[in-house]
Every structure is written in C-alpha cells, then in structure tokens.
Design an enzyme around this catalytic site. Structure first.
Site, short mmCIF file in Angstrom:
data_model
loop_
_atom_site.label_atom_id
_atom_site.label_comp_id
_atom_site.label_asym_id
_atom_site.label_seq_id
_atom_site.Cartn_x
_atom_site.Cartn_y
_atom_site.Cartn_z
N ILE A 6 1.01 -1.23 0.07
CA ILE A 6 0.20 -0.11 0.10
C ILE A 6 0.98 1.44 0.10
O ILE A 6 1.73 1.21 1.01
CB ILE A 6 -0.88 -0.04 1.31
N HIS A 7 0.87 1.98 -1.04
CA HIS A 7 1.89 3.19 -1.02
C HIS A 7 0.97 4.59 -1.52
O HIS A 7 1.55 5.63 -1.32
CB HIS A 7 2.92 2.89 -1.79
#
Ligand code: UD1
Length: 349
Positions: A195-196
C-alpha cells in the site's frame, strides 16, 4: 540514433531494464538520466544491480519534496543536461513527477519526446499520476502504448496518429526475471500486500481501516507479508498506526527478482500498485486492488483482479481462484524491442 532516458522512481527502473537492453541490441546510443526522485538503495540501487541496468550517466539528485518542488527541481536541472546531450529522442516512462518534468523540459528545448506506457487512464483527476500521464501524452511526439485499451484512450483524445502499440515492457522484464530468485520463506501460505498511494496512506482513518483488514486476514489463518514503502511507514508512524498489529509481517520492499518469486509462490496479492496488479495477473495469482479504478482494466475483465474499497478486502481476498486464461493483453515479452524499432522508424528527420 541517440536516446536519452529520464527515470527517477522504482517502477521506471524496472521499465528501463528491457529498454536499455533493446537500445544496446539495436546499436543505438543511450544516455540514462536518474532524477533522484527515489534515492533509498531499496527503491533504486537494487534495481540497477539486479536487472543489470547500466549506471546512470547523469544523476540529478533532486530527492523528495512537494509535487511542485520536486517537479520544478527536475525541470530546472534538465535544461543543461538536454542541451549537452542533444539526443534524437527524449524517452520518458510512465506517470511520475519525473515523467512530467522531463516531458516539459524536452518540449521547451524543442527536442523530440517519446512516452513509453502512453494512453493509460484512471479517469481519477484526484490522482497526481493521472495529470502526469495526460499532460505527457499530449506533449509527446511519439506515444508508445502498451495495450489496445490505451490506444483507444489516445484515439478518444485525438492522439491516434502519434501512437504505436508496442506491448508492455514490464511484461518483458517479468518473463526474463521469473525463476531467478527464491521467494520469501512462508510465501506459500501468505498474501503479499503493498500500500503506498497517497489516497490510501494520507488519510489516517482510511489507512487504519486497511491495516485492520490486513490483520483480519491473519486472524482468518493467512500470513500477510506487507512490503512497506517508506511513504507507508512514514504516514503510519505519523498517524500512530502499528503496521504489525494483529500479526501482520511488515517488511522492507523487495528487490525485483525476489518480489516476482514471492508473488508467484503466494496465495494472493492485496495492493494499490499498478505494476503489481499486472505482475499478479501474469503470474496467475489473484489480486485485490484497494482503489476505485485501475488503468490495467484487462486484469479485471479477465477475472484476476477485483477493485475494492476498505471494508471489502477480506471478502475479495477469500474469493475462489478464477479460471485460467490464455489471453495475452500485455504482449508476449518483446515490447522493448518493438518500442526501440518504433523510435527508429519515427526518427525526426
Ligand atoms: C512515486 C510515484 C508513483 C509510483 C511510486 C512508486 C509520483 C507522483 N508518484 O510515488 O506513481 O507508483 O513512486 O514507488 O511521482 N521516500 C523515501 N525514500 C525514497 C523515496 C521516497 O523515503 O527513496 C519517501 C519520502 O517520504 C517521500 C515519499 O516517500 O516524500 C513519497 O515519495 P515520492 O517519490 O514523492 O512518491 P511515491 O509515493 O514514491
């Protein structure tokens, strides 16, 4: 033919690898400019080392910053570099701030501009990448599109006559890298998570909900290997969110060969990365994407990718394995050669 590539962020190094090989194989001259957008060894150096990419000829060292500061610093620094090298093509990749800055720089210097991975659209105007790619496509002289869907978007925008569909260079590099490294121990029982994106990391409530759902997968009997981008670690720390709560295993990002091996061995992927959605598809691993839309719509249409909002991750990650497909919407692994051939064919006189 002299090609000057501008790259700066992790996915661009992956795309550069097969393109650099194809440029060398074609006997063309290649100048590589690294903007320094990504500078951590785990986000930069390991890709050059593992994928045998020639060291950059020029390093701008711009580092992190707000969108305007980062984009502006790259733009300011490129004038002298482009003037010194005077390439036949400035080649830009994907949709990062490095892409847009280099595109603007090239057109201001009256240098021919080619955009690799042209025509992708999320139609989400809140995403910085959507503006980067739309503006770059409209500035470019040659649009190297990965798919027929991308060509359709470019046609809708009046850009079809500047477009060549070459396939997806990330598919080239994946096929060449598969089997070259060992997976992380335990990958066989694990879901691989990344997740970024700002829309997931920068709202503490949303980020907390996503992390809680990953912990829920552990409670349901899965291991979760969370490959944590520095942005995720920074935002979680600032919001007081523990990425390892509930037994989630937070790890540093993996080098590319280890990532491919780990995803290939895993039970599934939960991500907001564009590249990883496609890698999961090509490795026939079910993917759950925490976004409201995707640029890689073929992965969804063919049943291997599901888009969810937080709250929907657990159910999507537990769905039955989709039917195998033999469609190859991303090409057959020769996109980089085709891209370089298109550059040669369209060489401005
Ligand atoms: C950028 C791209 C995104 C791509 C992603 C891949 C833009 C607008 N976004 O997002 O499209 O999917 O790269 O990773 O260009 N940081 C470090 N070390 C680094 C680099 C970044 O710690 O080497 C941290 C800094 O806190 C920085 C933050 O990560 O502010 C964000 O980095 P940035 O390059 O601005 O964007 P990404 O989120 O990586």
């Amino acid at each position: 033919m002299k090609i000057l590539s501008v790259v700066g962020a992790r996915p661009q190094f992956v795309k550069l690898a097969p393109v650099a090989d194809a440029i060398t194989a074609a006997g063309a001259e290649h100048v590589i400019v690294h903007t320094g957008q990504h500078y951590d060894p785990l986000l930069s150096d390991v890709f050059f080392d593992d994928l045998a990419i020639p060291s950059p000829d020029v390093h701008l060292g711009v580092g992190s910053g707000s969108h305007g500061k980062q984009t502006g610093a790259i733009l300011a620094a490129l004038d002298d570099v482009l003037a010194a090298h005077s390439p036949d093509w400035v080649l830009v990749y994907g949709d990062t701030n490095s892409t847009l800055a280099a595109a603007v720089s090239a057109v201001k210097m009256h240098l021919p501009l080619a955009h690799l991975e042209a025509g992708l659209r999320s139609f989400n105007r809140a995403m910085p990448e959507e503006h980067n790619r739309v503006l770059t496509d409209h500035a470019a002289d040659l649009l190297l599109a990965p798919t027929q869907v991308a060509l359709g978007h470019l046609r809708d925008e009046g850009l079809a006559d500047r477009t060549v569909v070459v396939g997806d260079v990330m598919t080239d590099v994946l096929y060449r890298t598969r089997g070259r490294a060992d997976p992380l121990p335990g990958a066989e029982e694990a879901v691989v998570a990344t997740i970024h994106r700002a829309e997931n990391t920068d709202d503490p409530e949303r980020l907390a909900a996503i992390v809680a759902e990953l912990a829920g997968l552990v409670a349901g009997g899965r291991r979760v290997l969370l490959l944590a981008h520095p942005r995720l670690r920074a935002k979680a720390a600032a919001a007081g969110i523990d990425l390892t709560a509930g037994g989630v295993e937070a790890r540093d990002p993996l080098a590319y060969p280890a990532l491919v091996a780990t995803v290939a061995a895993s039970q599934g992927v939960v991500t907001d990365s564009g590249g990883l959605q496609k890698e999961a598809f090509l490795l026939q691993v079910p993917c759950t994407t925490v976004r409201t839309e995707t640029e890689w719509t073929e992965t969804v249409d063919l049943g291997w990718n599901v888009l969810v909002e937080p709250g929907g991750i657990a159910a999507a990650a537990a769905r039955p394995r989709p039917a195998d497909v033999d469609a190859a919407p991303y090409g057959t692994g020769d996109a980089a050669e085709r891209a370089v051939a298109a550059l040669a064919d369209h060489l401005p006189r």
